[in-house]
Design a protein around this motif. Sequence first.
Motif, PDB file in Angstrom:
ATOM      1  N   SER A 106       0.899  -1.161   0.047  1.00 32.89           N
ATOM      2  CA  SER A 106       0.077   0.018   0.068  1.00 32.89           C
ATOM      3  C   SER A 106       0.954   1.286   0.031  1.00 32.89           C
ATOM      4  O   SER A 106       0.306   2.271  -0.504  1.00 32.89           O
ATOM      5  N   ILE A 107       2.192   1.201   0.417  1.00 26.52           N
ATOM      6  CA  ILE A 107       3.044   2.513   0.271  1.00 26.52           C
ATOM      7  C   ILE A 107       3.270   2.648  -1.002  1.00 26.52           C
ATOM      8  O   ILE A 107       2.978   3.877  -1.394  1.00 26.52           O
ATOM      9  N   ASP A 108       3.551   1.829  -1.780  1.00 25.66           N
ATOM     10  CA  ASP A 108       3.940   2.281  -3.166  1.00 25.66           C
ATOM     11  C   ASP A 108       2.305   2.546  -4.062  1.00 25.66           C
ATOM     12  O   ASP A 108       2.476   3.542  -4.976  1.00 25.66           O
ATOM     13  N   ARG A 109       1.564   1.646  -3.796  1.00 23.10           N
ATOM     14  CA  ARG A 109       0.265   1.888  -4.398  1.00 23.10           C
ATOM     15  C   ARG A 109      -0.468   2.869  -4.121  1.00 23.10           C
ATOM     16  O   ARG A 109      -1.255   3.497  -4.984  1.00 23.10           O
ATOM     17  N   ASP A 110      -0.739   3.324  -3.081  1.00 23.39           N
ATOM     18  CA  ASP A 110      -1.734   4.367  -2.409  1.00 23.39           C
ATOM     19  C   ASP A 110      -1.124   5.262  -1.550  1.00 23.39           C
ATOM     20  O   ASP A 110      -1.024   6.580  -1.922  1.00 23.39           O
ATOM     21  N   ALA A 111      -0.386   4.931  -0.589  1.00 27.98           N
ATOM     22  CA  ALA A 111      -0.011   5.950   0.508  1.00 27.98           C
ATOM     23  C   ALA A 111       0.925   7.147  -0.113  1.00 27.98           C
ATOM     24  O   ALA A 111       0.666   8.445  -0.162  1.00 27.98           O
ATOM     25  N   PHE A 112       2.121   6.810  -0.589  1.00 22.53           N
ATOM     26  CA  PHE A 112       2.872   7.845  -1.210  1.00 22.53           C
ATOM     27  C   PHE A 112       2.442   8.355  -2.422  1.00 22.53           C
ATOM     28  O   PHE A 112       2.472   9.609  -2.629  1.00 22.53           O
ATOM     29  N   PRO A 113       1.906   7.891  -3.344  1.00 22.60           N
ATOM     30  CA  PRO A 113       1.389   8.505  -4.553  1.00 22.60           C
ATOM     31  C   PRO A 113       0.134   9.568  -4.155  1.00 22.60           C
ATOM     32  O   PRO A 113      -0.005  10.390  -4.776  1.00 22.60           O
TER      33      PRO A 113
END
Length: 262
Positions: A82-89
């Motif tokens: 979810s870091i790459d997919r949601d949180a950071f973006p």
Amino acid sequence: MESVGSGLVTIDWNQPRADVVLSRPEKRNAMTVPLMADLVTAFDRVDDAEDVRAATLLGEGPVFCAGMDLEMMRERVEPESSIDRDAFPEVLERIETLRQPVVAGIKRAAPAGAFELTLPCDFRILGREARYGLLEVQLGTFPHGGGTQRLPRLVGLSNAKSIVLTGEFVDPEAAHAMGLVHELCADDDVDDRAKAFADDLCANAPLGMERAKVALNAALELPLEQGLAYERQLAYGLDDTDDYREGFDARLEGRQPEFHGE
């Protein structure tokens, strides 16, 4: 000073400027999922504040941001977390689409994810001793929070390849020369200089700046003819605002304008 969400980000309201501050100094402001969620909330509040005309993104303590929390990155188990997919973006898009211009104050350290965090900001003030670069190829991966996409749009493909593929810190003078950052100053002065830069922006007509930012962000995405039409569309109606009349009146009268966003 207002604490946001889990308390890892604060907002210092200095209308018409707002200072969004990473507030995890004991961990050099390293980013976690809760901190990123707090950043989104903070910038949502800034966007909604009608009396805010410009914002800064700063780090509490001596360091801007150490990047992603390394323990969090080591322990994640999903190939596409979810870091790459949601949180950071989500954080990066929230900064990029903010109606107000954002000035990043980058002092002493901003590697990897922290470097990418500064890319959607409209202006970057860099400390002369700052360690600023994309290190991911030295960690078994590559920058995928916008480093391969936003960076070439800022500095050109050749410079972007040099930064990404070497994995080395960028010399601050070189960063300034290639247009990656707008100003250099002593690291101890970065926060104050970023605030002063934002204050200068606050003197401009807010409606004009908002629409200009939208037009500029679209410039590299649209063919020239469509971009010119979009620019004209955004400009329609501004000449019927109080700010437009105030701008010309002030210039003709030899005084500083007082804009109200109306």
